[in-house]
Design a protein around this motif. Sequence first.
Motif, PDB file in Angstrom:
ATOM      1  N   HIS A 296       0.810  -1.215   0.000  1.00  0.00           N
ATOM      2  CA  HIS A 296       0.000   0.000   0.000  1.00  0.00           C
ATOM      3  C   HIS A 296       0.848   1.271   0.000  1.00  0.00           C
ATOM      4  CE1 HIS A 296      -3.883  -1.835   0.300  1.00  0.00           C
ATOM      5  NE2 HIS A 296      -3.618  -2.457   1.422  1.00  0.00           N
TER       6      HIS A 296
ATOM      7  N   VAL B 153      -4.948   0.613  -2.188  1.00  0.00           N
ATOM      8  CA  VAL B 153      -6.216   0.147  -2.731  1.00  0.00           C
ATOM      9  C   VAL B 153      -7.258   1.260  -2.620  1.00  0.00           C
ATOM     10  CG1 VAL B 153      -7.075  -0.798  -0.550  1.00  0.00           C
ATOM     11  CG2 VAL B 153      -7.819  -1.804  -2.705  1.00  0.00           C
TER      12      VAL B 153
ATOM     13  N   HIS C 183      -9.018   7.189  -7.978  1.00  0.00           N
ATOM     14  CA  HIS C 183      -8.165   6.054  -7.593  1.00  0.00           C
ATOM     15  C   HIS C 183      -9.024   5.032  -6.842  1.00  0.00           C
ATOM     16  CE1 HIS C 183      -5.193   9.135  -8.485  1.00  0.00           C
ATOM     17  NE2 HIS C 183      -4.258   8.205  -8.509  1.00  0.00           N
TER      18      HIS C 183
ATOM     19  N   TRP D 239      -6.997   0.521  -9.069  1.00  0.00           N
ATOM     20  CA  TRP D 239      -5.973  -0.248  -8.358  1.00  0.00           C
ATOM     21  C   TRP D 239      -5.784  -1.633  -8.990  1.00  0.00           C
ATOM     22  CZ3 TRP D 239      -7.238  -4.579  -5.105  1.00  0.00           C
ATOM     23  CH2 TRP D 239      -6.179  -5.081  -4.361  1.00  0.00           C
TER      24      TRP D 239
END
Length: 862
Positions: free
Chosen positions: A265, A308, A537, A542
């Motif tokens: 991440h 994510v 996003h 992702w």
Amino acid sequence: MVSKSYSNLLELASGESSPTFGRIGRRMPRIMTVAGLISDVDDDKPECVCSEVSSSSVQRDRIIIVANQLPIRAQRKSDTSKGWIFSWDENSLLLQLKDGLGDDEIEVIYVGCLKEEIHPNEQEEVSQILLETFKCVPTFLPPELFSRYYHGFCKQQLWPLFHYMLPLSPDHGGRFNRSLWQAYVSVNKIFADRIMEVINPEDDFVWIHDYHLMVLPTFLRKRFNRVKLGFFLHSPFPSSEIYKTLPIREEILRALLNSDLIGFHTFDYARHFLSCCSRMLGLSYESKRGYIGLEYYGRTVSIKILPVGIHMGQLQSVLSLPETEAKVAELKAQFCDRGRIMLLGVDDMDIFKGISLKLLAMEQLLIQHPEWQGRVVLVQIANPARGRGKDVKEVQAETSSTVKRINETFGKPGYKPVLLIDEPLKFYERIAYYVVAECCLVTAVRDGMNLIPYEYIISRQGNEKLDKVLGLDSSVPKKSMLVVSEFIGCSPSLSGAIRVNPWNIDAVADAMDCSLEMAEPETQLRHEKHYKYVSTHDVGYWARSFLQDLERTCKGHLRQRCWGIGFGLSFRVVALDPNFKKLSVEYIVSAYKRTTTRAILLDYDGTLKPQASIDKSPNSKSIEILNSLCRDKNNMVLVVSAKSRKTLSEWFSPCEKLGLAAEHGYFLRSKQNTEWETLVPIADSSWKQIAEPVMKLYTETTDGSTIEDKETSLLWSYEDADPDFGSCQAKELMDHLESVLANEPVTVKSGQTFVEVKPQSEMSKPTYLGLGVSKGLVAKRLLSTMQEKGMIPDFVLCIGDDRSDEDMFEVITSSMEGPSIAPRAEVFACTICQKPSKAKYYLDDTAEIVRMLQGCAETDEE
């Protein structure tokens, strides 16, 4: 359910078998005769057992998503009938991931466990239903094994450690338990067996999720050397100081490195992983054109850094539900219409979410700012804990007592400053709280990602119907405020949030006050900035980005020759360019016997002597072998080293006929009884008076570093220093030396663990390949000398291990067509360990080099 696979991919790569790889549509699986192996009998008519999944006629990319839990809800039918009712779990990230990819573009198969226990008598029927209806392959685990795997190793050992909790005493996290680790490995192997039933290894991508399955890549890579394999870690990855306390640290690192792409991440998590690979496995990484990669036995393992996102479509559809509008109206009446400002916290009930710290900050806010008493309410939604144990009960007890104390101290009739909701809420109810809350507080002390702030931002954007319920003008920009912990994965992407250290209660209380006092135009700007990022996003972005990088990483699979080495969790795949081969000791000894005139060039450090050796001098066995090779008058043997001529003269004094090249070729001696000659004039070394004090400064401040003063150069080595600090200091030293030596006729170069300053001789510039003084110049000089003596070699062996030896390889290879090497000569340019090289051959280590040279030497004695 079986799949086509190949038991020997090396044969395929070398042209010994005919199947072709690539996008060739869906072909029928071949029969699995033994678990993990495919029948090699191609002449027989293949029998085939196919599932609907593997026999699809639609030519789409296919991805197998593997996780601990399937995105499926299971409910037992009523007592009157047997069986189960299955439905999608809309809140599962794995299902949202599929929606983000789009059904038309890619086919998705899930492999994982169900939350409910299925009786063995029902497992076959359930498997069939889930495969046909949901394209899910359930993994059934015995309850006792699942408990040791999930509640034991995952939740008591991995999860606390990855969240920086060390088991300093039995009461603080679980001590390492070998039987729990064995259960973890066993479950990962069971998952691999289930994947085997549906995978099409030539075409399918496999995407593994989270720490529950970290050794699964090894089992899959062992079955299929070229499997297209990605792994994404949804939890933090701890710093090397924490991670190295894990007794099975190397096994997990090596298992993860059997993936093609590893995702994190945040940069911090990736940096910690790379640092662990460096410190524990000796692997370094490179960044090329924005992509980070680790070279691991010839394979490039890519690192992906991307947080994510949320499922925008799902969230917006829930915002439009009538039930959501009704709940928002109810909360508006409960809070807004009564002049109350809602602060919201949504957390799982576990020790890392910092619920108690948030409550203490709320208490401090009410003490320091009494004007907020009666006006501000903290609504704390506590989701049920995912784990179980003593720590969960302690958190629950502490949370309840703290809430009770705050409400008793600051509460009034009709007003409670803290509202604790510790029962499960429906998703639309949680969304309604987001819509009404003026500020969202996330004070976790450690969390992998945490999507609560993202959900809050989208919910605050709302829609026209919710604006009417709240009495807002839709044309007015929306606003939101976030107070987030520095220790959660989403923090770096939320630049408009107020970031806090959750352990600093006063600072969190001040941040809460700041969020309440902030001017409306600024809260609108912060919300706009966050909304723009979160909405673009999302989970689809992702997933597509990860798969795009996975496809890019796997493009080179078919160009490489692969085979597996190692046992158990030490297994790894060696991947080589088709033209890059391991040098057979038997073959080179045979070639040595067939030839008469031979040129042998040998690097020293890392070739004849392991780099890690404390005693750098050659042993008696090496001396004996070199002397034996030199006794043949038709052999020209030359050891090429970066060491000084004084050191080499002392080390090889027993070798009278051995040629030596010192300091990368500045000095050359054909035999012991001849004088050293310089290949280029030695330049003025007055620059050393400038460079040496600088190097001494860095030596004093870098424990483990040393200076080696050679006749023509100065070398600063950090081989025994901390690798990260040494590398950092080397970069600083490079800049410093380049600055102070800018007007001197020298060059500053860096290597794997050193920085070296060498003369930039004018006479050396036009030498071979423009490389100046180098080992390549030595190789060219040796061949030309032999040519002058009428000794045209029909056997050339050149061995080295690092970048400085690449010049030799290039000279040897390019000279094959010239007059200095005999036509049809046996030429071997060989590096140590497989890696990108101009050499065409490799050997694994110095022991193999010595064994090969000994075989040649014994030939001379026969």
